[in-house]
Scaffold this motif. Structure first.
Motif, short mmCIF file in Angstrom:
data_model
loop_
_atom_site.label_atom_id
_atom_site.label_comp_id
_atom_site.label_asym_id
_atom_site.label_seq_id
_atom_site.Cartn_x
_atom_site.Cartn_y
_atom_site.Cartn_z
N PRO A 247 0.91 -1.30 0.17
CA PRO A 247 -0.09 -0.08 0.15
C PRO A 247 0.77 1.22 -0.03
CG PRO A 247 -0.90 -1.74 1.37
CD PRO A 247 0.17 -2.23 1.17
N GLU B 268 -2.24 3.03 -6.71
CA GLU B 268 -3.63 3.39 -7.08
C GLU B 268 -3.23 4.49 -8.06
OE1 GLU B 268 -3.05 4.49 -2.81
OE2 GLU B 268 -2.74 2.70 -4.04
N ASP C 159 -4.47 -8.60 -0.67
CA ASP C 159 -5.45 -7.85 -0.65
C ASP C 159 -5.29 -6.73 -1.51
OD1 ASP C 159 -6.98 -9.79 0.82
OD2 ASP C 159 -6.71 -8.61 2.66
N TYR C 160 -4.22 -5.93 -1.29
CA TYR C 160 -4.05 -4.84 -2.06
C TYR C 160 -3.65 -5.20 -3.69
CZ TYR C 160 -1.66 -0.33 -3.41
OH TYR C 160 -1.14 0.79 -4.16
N LYS C 161 -3.32 -6.21 -4.05
CA LYS C 161 -3.09 -6.44 -5.30
C LYS C 161 -4.62 -6.74 -5.93
CE LYS C 161 -0.97 -9.89 -8.54
NZ LYS C 161 -0.11 -11.04 -8.68
N HIS C 162 -5.39 -7.35 -5.39
CA HIS C 162 -6.77 -7.62 -5.80
C HIS C 162 -7.49 -6.35 -5.83
CE1 HIS C 162 -5.89 -11.56 -5.49
NE2 HIS C 162 -6.07 -12.03 -4.25
N GLN C 163 -7.28 -5.53 -5.05
CA GLN C 163 -7.98 -4.08 -4.96
C GLN C 163 -7.54 -3.08 -6.55
OE1 GLN C 163 -7.30 -2.02 -1.44
NE2 GLN C 163 -8.34 -3.51 -0.15
N LEU C 164 -6.16 -3.62 -6.45
CA LEU C 164 -5.64 -2.78 -7.84
C LEU C 164 -6.08 -3.34 -9.05
CD1 LEU C 164 -1.79 -2.58 -6.65
CD2 LEU C 164 -3.31 -0.72 -6.55
N GLU D 119 -8.98 -4.64 -9.44
CA GLU D 119 -10.39 -4.33 -9.60
C GLU D 119 -10.36 -2.73 -10.12
OE1 GLU D 119 -14.39 -4.50 -9.70
OE2 GLU D 119 -13.02 -6.07 -9.52
N MET D 120 -9.57 -1.96 -9.46
CA MET D 120 -9.51 -0.65 -9.89
C MET D 120 -9.14 -0.40 -11.22
SD MET D 120 -7.23 2.52 -8.05
CE MET D 120 -7.50 4.19 -8.69
#
Length: 431
Positions: free
Chosen positions: A235, A240, A268-273, A275-276
């Motif tokens: 993070p 992002e 988790d952060y990789k998955h958020q990226l 999706e973004m």
């Protein structure tokens, strides 16, 4: 006079900052005929000059057992104290064995006396230095007070004693001004500023045939623009912002490539990226599986490239970190003459920005002016060349091996009384 130098850390392997910078220090020391030897728990250095003690690795089961019981807890029980001391006693003896076996003259602890990932090793080294009064130069990359996970723990006595210790024959070197100020405030210890360096006296070689297919392997065309995010997926790297920037550029030719994986901090952060990137319509590529320490072929027959290989094909580097101890990737991009988009993290503002680099700066958010600068530096080749050439000249002045050599010679002379040697010629001047 040449000296035998003993580098000490939990690990000298891979592409972490400690491993990379210690190798640069050894290269500069070798120019003055000093021979480096390596003590650690994990090691990818030459076996002939390495002393590997598995218990010294921060991931050793005994050290992990200790860490689980000291961090996040305000007190420790007697059994933990007993096992810390037992491990420290054992490691101290291995330090004696290492120094005696290689006839070490000067020790260089690399971050092991700054961040308490291995408390027993820090205690062992502190006691060894106190008992022997061996000259030492401690290279501090990041301190425990800079990391939230070390804010609560049952080892304040050990932190006060060993992270770092205050000893008359131990010199301290830090990588940013803020760290030096905090070290003086908290420990009453004076120190020298020596940021990360690169061999700017010797430009990198041009791209060769081995990397001619790297864009194809990434999955982008020669007409696309390769925007490189050369960091781990954590993070604090602010990735992002890179995704948001590419999305706002609104051009299918701009491809964002991340060269490293998530490491040990979860996915988790990789998955958020991911999706973004879908929401922003950004073509995001993960290439960590094809990046290694050396060129080779994996078990599936795929070519493995180095990080330096991909820099040579990048059109832009994004560095939107919210915090960095210094910023090694920034120097890498400047070395390979890649323009940079950078978030103005605190160390950059205090230590790097005043040097006069021409970088595309952001303050935590993307503006239209930033997008205009990105388009121009990528698509206007003459403008791009003027920018990267200027940055290279500035970096050569402030962050070259020449600067490091001067600092190390000073400290070695102060510790040993030996006069510094004459300056070795650079590769360019010896041709």
């Amino acid at each position: 006079m040449s000296k035998n130098i003993g580098f000490i850390s939990t690990r000298f392997a891979g592409s972490d900052g400690v491993s990379l910078e210690s190798a640069k220090w050894a290269e500069v020391l070798w120019d003055d005929k000093h021979v480096s030897y390596w003590y650690s728990g994990r090691n990818d250095r030459d076996p002939g000059c390495s002393y590997c003690v598995p218990e010294a690795y921060f991931g050793h089961p005994e050290n992990e057992w200790i860490n689980e019981r000291i961090w996040g807890h305000p007190r420790r029980n007697p059994e933990v104290t007993e096992r810390i001391n037992a491990m420290a006693d054992y490691l101290k003896q291995t330090l004696y064995d290492f120094v005696n076996y290689h006839n070490i003259d000067i020790l260089i602890p690399q971050n092991v006396l700054a961040i308490p990932m291995h408390v027993p090793l820090g205690i062992a080294l502190t006691e060894f230095l106190a008992e022997t009064q061996m000259p030492a130069i401690a290279h501090h990359h990041d301190f425990y007070w800079e990391r939230t996970r070390f804010s609560i723990g049952g080892v304040k006595d050990y932190l006060d004693m060993a992270f770092p210790p205050s000893l008359p024959h131990l010199h301290h070197i830090g990588i940013n001004q803020a760290a030096l100020e905090q070290l003086a405030l908290r420990k009453g210890v004076t120190s020298t500023l020596m940021p990360n360096v690169f061999d700017f006296d010797n430009p990198p070689p041009q791209a060769d045939r081995y990397t001619s297919d790297i864009r194809k392997e990434i999955g982008i065309s020669e007409d696309d623009f390769l925007i490189l995010q050369p960091t781990r997926i954590v993070p604090r790297k602010g990735i992002e912002h890179a995704i948001k920037m590419v999305g706002m550029l609104n051009d299918d030719r701009y491809k964002l490539v991340i060269s490293h994986d998530a490491g040990d901090e979860g996915l988790d952060y990789k998955h958020q990226l991911e999706e973004m990137a879908k929401q922003e319509g950004v073509d995001l590529r993960f290439f960590a599986a094809r990046i290694g320490e050396v060129r080779q072929v994996d078990h599936q027959g795929n070519k493995i490239y180095t990080l330096w290989d991909i820099y040579k094909h990048a059109d832009l580097m994004t560095y939107p970190s919210t915090y960095e101890g210094f910023g090694n990737a920034l120097l890498e991009a400047i070395y390979f003459k890649v323009p940079v988009v950078i978030n103005r993290y605190s160390i950059y503002v205090q230590d790097i920005e005043p040097k006069g680099f021409k970088l595309i700066e952001m303050d935590g958010f993307i503006t239209q002016n930033l997008l205009d600068q990105v388009r121009r530096v990528i698509e206007d080749k003459e403008h791009r060349k003027s920018i990267v050439d200027h940055n290279y000249k500035v970096a050569r002045r402030y962050y070259s091996y020449t600067v490091l050599r001067r600092v190390l010679r000073h400290h070695i002379a102060m510790l040993t009384g030996d006069a510094p040697n004459a300056s070795p010629r650079t590769k360019e001047s010896s041709k």
